[in-house]
Design a protein around this motif. Sequence first.
Motif, PDB file in Angstrom:
ATOM      1  N   ILE A 248       0.880  -1.359  -0.077  1.00  0.00           N
ATOM      2  CA  ILE A 248       0.014   0.034   0.087  1.00  0.00           C
ATOM      3  C   ILE A 248       0.927   1.168   0.080  1.00  0.00           C
ATOM      4  O   ILE A 248       0.398   2.497  -0.109  1.00  0.00           O
ATOM      5  N   TYR A 249       2.195   1.201  -0.218  1.00  0.00           N
ATOM      6  CA  TYR A 249       3.449   2.256  -0.063  1.00  0.00           C
ATOM      7  C   TYR A 249       2.696   3.242  -0.854  1.00  0.00           C
ATOM      8  O   TYR A 249       2.770   4.703  -0.553  1.00  0.00           O
ATOM      9  N   PRO A 250       2.765   3.138  -2.203  1.00  0.00           N
ATOM     10  CA  PRO A 250       2.306   4.058  -3.363  1.00  0.00           C
ATOM     11  C   PRO A 250       1.049   4.881  -2.873  1.00  0.00           C
ATOM     12  O   PRO A 250       0.980   5.818  -3.249  1.00  0.00           O
ATOM     13  N   MET A 251       0.166   4.219  -2.341  1.00  0.00           N
ATOM     14  CA  MET A 251      -0.915   5.083  -1.898  1.00  0.00           C
ATOM     15  C   MET A 251      -0.853   5.874  -0.865  1.00  0.00           C
ATOM     16  O   MET A 251      -1.173   7.056  -0.714  1.00  0.00           O
ATOM     17  N   ASP A 252       0.166   5.570   0.278  1.00  0.00           N
ATOM     18  CA  ASP A 252       0.568   6.465   1.235  1.00  0.00           C
ATOM     19  C   ASP A 252       1.223   7.709   0.519  1.00  0.00           C
ATOM     20  O   ASP A 252       1.260   8.730   1.154  1.00  0.00           O
ATOM     21  N   VAL A 253       2.256   7.413  -0.491  1.00  0.00           N
ATOM     22  CA  VAL A 253       2.940   8.529  -0.977  1.00  0.00           C
ATOM     23  C   VAL A 253       1.954   9.544  -1.569  1.00  0.00           C
ATOM     24  O   VAL A 253       2.126  10.776  -1.289  1.00  0.00           O
ATOM     25  N   VAL A 254       0.959   8.973  -2.311  1.00  0.00           N
ATOM     26  CA  VAL A 254      -0.119   9.972  -3.015  1.00  0.00           C
ATOM     27  C   VAL A 254      -0.694  10.646  -1.897  1.00  0.00           C
ATOM     28  O   VAL A 254      -0.969  12.078  -1.896  1.00  0.00           O
ATOM     29  N   LYS A 255      -1.163   9.859  -0.824  1.00  0.00           N
ATOM     30  CA  LYS A 255      -1.793  10.755   0.331  1.00  0.00           C
ATOM     31  C   LYS A 255      -0.954  11.894   0.873  1.00  0.00           C
ATOM     32  O   LYS A 255      -1.728  12.988   1.086  1.00  0.00           O
ATOM     33  N   THR A 256       0.316  11.376   1.178  1.00  0.00           N
ATOM     34  CA  THR A 256       1.167  12.518   1.356  1.00  0.00           C
ATOM     35  C   THR A 256       1.356  13.767   0.902  1.00  0.00           C
ATOM     36  O   THR A 256       1.372  14.950   1.133  1.00  0.00           O
ATOM     37  N   LYS A 257       1.334  13.749  -0.509  1.00  0.00           N
ATOM     38  CA  LYS A 257       1.492  14.505  -1.361  1.00  0.00           C
ATOM     39  C   LYS A 257       0.510  15.567  -1.482  1.00  0.00           C
ATOM     40  O   LYS A 257       0.447  16.666  -1.579  1.00  0.00           O
ATOM     41  N   VAL A 258      -0.728  14.821  -1.661  1.00  0.00           N
ATOM     42  CA  VAL A 258      -2.083  15.465  -1.624  1.00  0.00           C
ATOM     43  C   VAL A 258      -2.102  16.346  -0.392  1.00  0.00           C
ATOM     44  O   VAL A 258      -2.501  17.613  -0.480  1.00  0.00           O
ATOM     45  N   GLN A 259      -1.764  15.904   0.732  1.00  0.00           N
ATOM     46  CA  GLN A 259      -2.089  16.519   1.982  1.00  0.00           C
ATOM     47  C   GLN A 259      -1.002  17.808   2.171  1.00  0.00           C
ATOM     48  O   GLN A 259      -1.493  18.929   2.522  1.00  0.00           O
ATOM     49  N   GLN A 260       0.256  17.502   1.734  1.00  0.00           N
ATOM     50  CA  GLN A 260       1.180  18.541   1.825  1.00  0.00           C
ATOM     51  C   GLN A 260       0.861  19.825   0.835  1.00  0.00           C
ATOM     52  O   GLN A 260       1.125  20.851   1.276  1.00  0.00           O
ATOM     53  N   ARG A 261       0.476  19.463  -0.474  1.00  0.00           N
ATOM     54  CA  ARG A 261      -0.171  20.686  -1.191  1.00  0.00           C
ATOM     55  C   ARG A 261      -1.274  21.173  -0.548  1.00  0.00           C
ATOM     56  O   ARG A 261      -1.163  22.603  -0.616  1.00  0.00           O
ATOM     57  N   ALA A 262      -2.103  20.659  -0.172  1.00  0.00           N
ATOM     58  CA  ALA A 262      -3.214  21.375   0.544  1.00  0.00           C
ATOM     59  C   ALA A 262      -3.017  22.148   1.735  1.00  0.00           C
ATOM     60  O   ALA A 262      -3.423  23.296   1.695  1.00  0.00           O
ATOM     61  N   LEU A 263      -1.967  21.588   2.468  1.00  0.00           N
ATOM     62  CA  LEU A 263      -1.665  22.548   3.794  1.00  0.00           C
ATOM     63  C   LEU A 263      -0.759  23.610   3.251  1.00  0.00           C
ATOM     64  O   LEU A 263      -0.755  24.708   3.981  1.00  0.00           O
ATOM     65  N   ALA A 264      -0.160  23.647   2.237  1.00  0.00           N
ATOM     66  CA  ALA A 264       0.654  24.640   1.551  1.00  0.00           C
ATOM     67  C   ALA A 264      -0.088  25.824   0.752  1.00  0.00           C
ATOM     68  O   ALA A 264       0.558  26.823   0.533  1.00  0.00           O
ATOM     69  N   GLY A 265      -1.355  25.501   0.805  1.00  0.00           N
ATOM     70  CA  GLY A 265      -2.113  26.299   0.006  1.00  0.00           C
ATOM     71  C   GLY A 265      -2.259  26.385  -1.365  1.00  0.00           C
ATOM     72  O   GLY A 265      -2.459  27.210  -2.298  1.00  0.00           O
ATOM     73  N   GLU A 266      -1.466  25.110  -1.941  1.00  0.00           N
ATOM     74  CA  GLU A 266      -1.313  25.148  -3.528  1.00  0.00           C
ATOM     75  C   GLU A 266      -2.447  24.560  -4.047  1.00  0.00           C
ATOM     76  O   GLU A 266      -3.471  23.845  -3.533  1.00  0.00           O
ATOM     77  N   LYS A 267      -2.555  24.745  -5.432  1.00  0.00           N
ATOM     78  CA  LYS A 267      -3.676  24.338  -6.429  1.00  0.00           C
ATOM     79  C   LYS A 267      -3.834  22.941  -6.029  1.00  0.00           C
ATOM     80  O   LYS A 267      -2.860  21.789  -6.015  1.00  0.00           O
ATOM     81  N   TYR A 268      -5.158  22.489  -5.945  1.00  0.00           N
ATOM     82  CA  TYR A 268      -5.678  21.276  -5.617  1.00  0.00           C
ATOM     83  C   TYR A 268      -5.469  20.226  -6.913  1.00  0.00           C
ATOM     84  O   TYR A 268      -5.639  20.651  -8.009  1.00  0.00           O
ATOM     85  N   ARG A 269      -4.925  19.134  -6.529  1.00  0.00           N
ATOM     86  CA  ARG A 269      -4.474  17.887  -7.626  1.00  0.00           C
ATOM     87  C   ARG A 269      -5.354  16.851  -7.033  1.00  0.00           C
ATOM     88  O   ARG A 269      -5.044  16.404  -6.013  1.00  0.00           O
ATOM     89  N   GLY A 270      -6.112  16.168  -8.002  1.00  0.00           N
ATOM     90  CA  GLY A 270      -6.868  15.002  -7.627  1.00  0.00           C
ATOM     91  C   GLY A 270      -5.669  13.720  -7.425  1.00  0.00           C
ATOM     92  O   GLY A 270      -4.384  13.967  -7.942  1.00  0.00           O
ATOM     93  N   VAL A 271      -6.162  12.571  -7.074  1.00  0.00           N
ATOM     94  CA  VAL A 271      -5.526  11.151  -6.913  1.00  0.00           C
ATOM     95  C   VAL A 271      -4.770  11.092  -8.202  1.00  0.00           C
ATOM     96  O   VAL A 271      -3.531  10.572  -8.211  1.00  0.00           O
TER      97      VAL A 271
END
Length: 332
Positions: A248-271
């Motif tokens: 499940i590691y790739p899923m965790d990488v995507v999750k962390t990246k999505v959360q990082q961008r959201a927390l940084a206020g960057e443009k949202y990107r889907g999964v």
Amino acid sequence: MHGTTNRGECNPSFRFAVRVYKAVACAIVASGMSTFAGYPLDSLKSRLQTIKHPISVPTLAVLVYREEGVRGFYRGLWIPLVTITFVRAASFTIYSGTKDNLRDARILHRNTLYDTSLLGGLGGALAGSLISFGSAPFELVKVRRQLEYSIAAAKGLQINRPPTTLQAVRDIVKTRGLLGLYTGFKLHFVRDTSGTALYFMEYDGMRHMLGRLPSGEQGPTPPWLPIHSSLVPFVCGSLSGVTSWALIYPMDVVKTKVQQRALAGEKYRGVIETLTRLIRGPDPQNPKPLVAGIGRLYRGLGVSAVRSITTHGLLWTIFDLVSNYIDRLPVR
């Protein structure tokens, strides 16, 4: 001391409580100790997942130490130390209760590898799905604490003094509202449900293969792996932790990246977009080689594997030690 007599023996009421809530007691002790031992590796894993350029674990560790000191490896520790401990206690309770109820209903009650593994998987899936609703906000805050410097850099800011955990929570709520604490929840839910199911299915299956008796006690190990019985929980916990996490590691990488961008206020990107950019790079006209892209998804897996071996091996070893101690307590 409370719970003991002057003779150093456990108080009867204490003995009764720990017997009734044995899974909770074992999980709290084992999880607290294993989480503390593996947290620095978890912190390095989160950083490796989000940096753009490959870097070795030792080099990253040196950079973290130079910039943030020893505290940098343990930033955000208290949230997972408290929450993961109680989350695992609840998880083990749901997992154990599900198995007991299914056995009582004569469902998957045979002492076979198939029944034992599937029973563990079902208990793990239910535990992972239910627990994810409570653990998601805490993990988001943990990611925020671990990635304070990269998030600040994305915002064009410079950190002189990292915010506290409470300040991090307030900042998330202020900028994204209460529901902002559930940023990336769908990925978190799928990751925890599937990952916990795989984890318990593998653990119970391996313990069955290595001679665990229907009573739960460890019997003789098979001839093809003649190890001491005390090592069985560590071996099974380590292997199930590493293999289920790798899947499940790739899923965790995507999750962390999505959360990082959201927390940084960057443009949202889907999964799908996030996954595609991680594999092929930001320029669709000049995509990265597929092998390199897939390697990007598994960046940090090595340190994660070491963390899993450490935490899950210790978790089940301590869990079994505490469980055996409780079982040996006198009835009266």
